[in-house]
Design an enzyme around this catalytic site. Sequence first.
Site, PDB file in Angstrom:
ATOM      1  N   LYS A 101      13.599 -64.360   8.089  1.00  0.00           N
ATOM      2  CA  LYS A 101      14.545 -65.187   8.831  1.00  0.00           C
ATOM      3  C   LYS A 101      14.149 -65.089  10.302  1.00  0.00           C
ATOM      4  O   LYS A 101      14.250 -64.028  10.921  1.00  0.00           O
ATOM      5  CB  LYS A 101      15.985 -64.698   8.641  1.00  0.00           C
ATOM      6  CG  LYS A 101      17.005 -65.464   9.503  1.00  0.00           C
ATOM      7  CD  LYS A 101      18.397 -64.868   9.397  1.00  0.00           C
ATOM      8  CE  LYS A 101      19.372 -65.577  10.329  1.00  0.00           C
ATOM      9  NZ  LYS A 101      20.738 -64.958  10.294  1.00  0.00           N
ATOM     10  N   THR A 124      25.041 -60.523  10.706  1.00  0.00           N
ATOM     11  CA  THR A 124      25.580 -60.534  12.067  1.00  0.00           C
ATOM     12  C   THR A 124      26.869 -61.337  12.147  1.00  0.00           C
ATOM     13  O   THR A 124      27.858 -60.889  12.729  1.00  0.00           O
ATOM     14  CB  THR A 124      24.544 -61.130  13.044  1.00  0.00           C
ATOM     15  OG1 THR A 124      23.327 -60.401  12.937  1.00  0.00           O
ATOM     16  CG2 THR A 124      25.051 -61.063  14.467  1.00  0.00           C
ATOM     17  N   THR A 125      26.870 -62.535  11.554  1.00  0.00           N
ATOM     18  CA  THR A 125      28.056 -63.394  11.586  1.00  0.00           C
ATOM     19  C   THR A 125      29.215 -62.772  10.824  1.00  0.00           C
ATOM     20  O   THR A 125      30.380 -63.049  11.109  1.00  0.00           O
ATOM     21  CB  THR A 125      27.719 -64.783  11.009  1.00  0.00           C
ATOM     22  OG1 THR A 125      26.551 -65.286  11.667  1.00  0.00           O
ATOM     23  CG2 THR A 125      28.857 -65.762  11.214  1.00  0.00           C
ATOM     24  N   TYR A 131      18.594 -51.737  19.546  1.00  0.00           N
ATOM     25  CA  TYR A 131      18.825 -50.707  20.557  1.00  0.00           C
ATOM     26  C   TYR A 131      17.676 -49.710  20.679  1.00  0.00           C
ATOM     27  O   TYR A 131      17.290 -49.326  21.778  1.00  0.00           O
ATOM     28  CB  TYR A 131      20.145 -49.943  20.301  1.00  0.00           C
ATOM     29  CG  TYR A 131      20.511 -49.014  21.447  1.00  0.00           C
ATOM     30  CD1 TYR A 131      21.060 -49.526  22.615  1.00  0.00           C
ATOM     31  CD2 TYR A 131      20.273 -47.648  21.365  1.00  0.00           C
ATOM     32  CE1 TYR A 131      21.369 -48.687  23.679  1.00  0.00           C
ATOM     33  CE2 TYR A 131      20.579 -46.808  22.422  1.00  0.00           C
ATOM     34  CZ  TYR A 131      21.129 -47.327  23.573  1.00  0.00           C
ATOM     35  OH  TYR A 131      21.422 -46.500  24.621  1.00  0.00           O
ATOM     36  N   ARG A 148      19.132 -60.340  20.169  1.00  0.00           N
ATOM     37  CA  ARG A 148      20.127 -59.301  19.896  1.00  0.00           C
ATOM     38  C   ARG A 148      19.504 -57.908  19.771  1.00  0.00           C
ATOM     39  O   ARG A 148      20.130 -56.916  20.115  1.00  0.00           O
ATOM     40  CB  ARG A 148      20.900 -59.624  18.604  1.00  0.00           C
ATOM     41  CG  ARG A 148      21.954 -60.701  18.763  1.00  0.00           C
ATOM     42  CD  ARG A 148      22.743 -60.876  17.476  1.00  0.00           C
ATOM     43  NE  ARG A 148      23.777 -61.894  17.605  1.00  0.00           N
ATOM     44  CZ  ARG A 148      25.051 -61.642  17.910  1.00  0.00           C
ATOM     45  NH1 ARG A 148      25.446 -60.411  18.133  1.00  0.00           N
ATOM     46  NH2 ARG A 148      25.923 -62.627  17.987  1.00  0.00           N
ATOM     47  N   ILE A 158      19.326 -69.989   7.344  1.00  0.00           N
ATOM     48  CA  ILE A 158      20.459 -69.074   7.197  1.00  0.00           C
ATOM     49  C   ILE A 158      21.355 -69.404   8.370  1.00  0.00           C
ATOM     50  O   ILE A 158      21.050 -69.081   9.516  1.00  0.00           O
ATOM     51  CB  ILE A 158      20.009 -67.612   7.158  1.00  0.00           C
ATOM     52  CG1 ILE A 158      19.169 -67.370   5.897  1.00  0.00           C
ATOM     53  CG2 ILE A 158      21.225 -66.674   7.166  1.00  0.00           C
ATOM     54  CD1 ILE A 158      18.614 -65.967   5.761  1.00  0.00           C
ATOM     55  N   TYR A 174      14.436 -59.943   9.145  1.00  0.00           N
ATOM     56  CA  TYR A 174      15.230 -60.740  10.083  1.00  0.00           C
ATOM     57  C   TYR A 174      14.814 -60.390  11.509  1.00  0.00           C
ATOM     58  O   TYR A 174      14.999 -59.257  11.951  1.00  0.00           O
ATOM     59  CB  TYR A 174      16.717 -60.448   9.843  1.00  0.00           C
ATOM     60  CG  TYR A 174      17.699 -61.161  10.745  1.00  0.00           C
ATOM     61  CD1 TYR A 174      17.356 -62.288  11.482  1.00  0.00           C
ATOM     62  CD2 TYR A 174      19.016 -60.701  10.837  1.00  0.00           C
ATOM     63  CE1 TYR A 174      18.276 -62.937  12.281  1.00  0.00           C
ATOM     64  CE2 TYR A 174      19.948 -61.344  11.637  1.00  0.00           C
ATOM     65  CZ  TYR A 174      19.576 -62.459  12.364  1.00  0.00           C
ATOM     66  OH  TYR A 174      20.488 -63.089  13.161  1.00  0.00           O
TER      67      TYR A 174
END
Length: 293
Positions: free
Chosen positions: A161, A44-45, A107, A138, A203, A133
Amino acid sequence: MFRGSYVALVTPLLASGEIDNLSLERLVQWHIEAGTHGIVAVGTTGESATLPMDEHIDVVKQIVHYAQGQIPVIAGSGANSTEEAIFLSKEMAKLSVDGFLSVVPYYNKPQQRGIIAHFEAIAEATDLPTILYNVPSRTVADMSTETVAKLSKHPNIVGLKDATGDLTRLAETRQAVSSDFINFSGDDATGCEFLCQGGDGVISVSANIVPTQMAQMCDAAGKQDFLGARAIEAVLSKLHTDLFIEPNPVIPKWALYKMGRLQSAMLRLPMVLPELNSQKQIEYRLLQLGLIK
């Protein structure tokens, strides 16, 4: 297998929007020198949602090349399409990555049975280890502890995570899985306490900015020096908050730019540069920590 401070690495971009490979190489080298325990590439980052697949794969390839085996590289392979996630996993398995980080499909809002089927299909696609994850802030869909427990029985699914920030989840997960299942925090604000309560690592977004301190905190907690870990966390706690005053990775990129680690703070649309007040707030925090003058 995977322990300690893994940086959720940003993907540097030039003002033109192209990948900034010079800054990327320098970041990887900095993390090796700073003692970071591993790199998560194009999560994501790293703006995985807005990098086309060929570019996504190429950035991971470059990071593996720059790391030269000196530091583990986990590749972000998540997607809301199972077929796309499988394709990414298969392609990046050719790059000598050490494993994958795969996010709950976003989504779509899949059922728990759909989440299980999704991750089992990904785990079957290669022989490399996969870390699940869970980040419902999100993805909307929240992977239950029961689902994690079922997935943990797959030999290629080795860890989780957890970015919920809910520390009760760690105790629940540890009771539900085998002792060798790896628990990473994906929430810097609660990461230290996560480690002190038996977590294996973080993380981390903050590790982009303070890699040495994050690695030292993880090392202290790993030695059960919880006072030492919490002393480091006390210095960093406000940074954790400030890095999220705008959506990640807007502020981390701006901070790295001001620190001279990036040539540009450019992001891929729809992400844009931070507001002036946000710029000033993170710059003040960097000054306090002695990271800029």
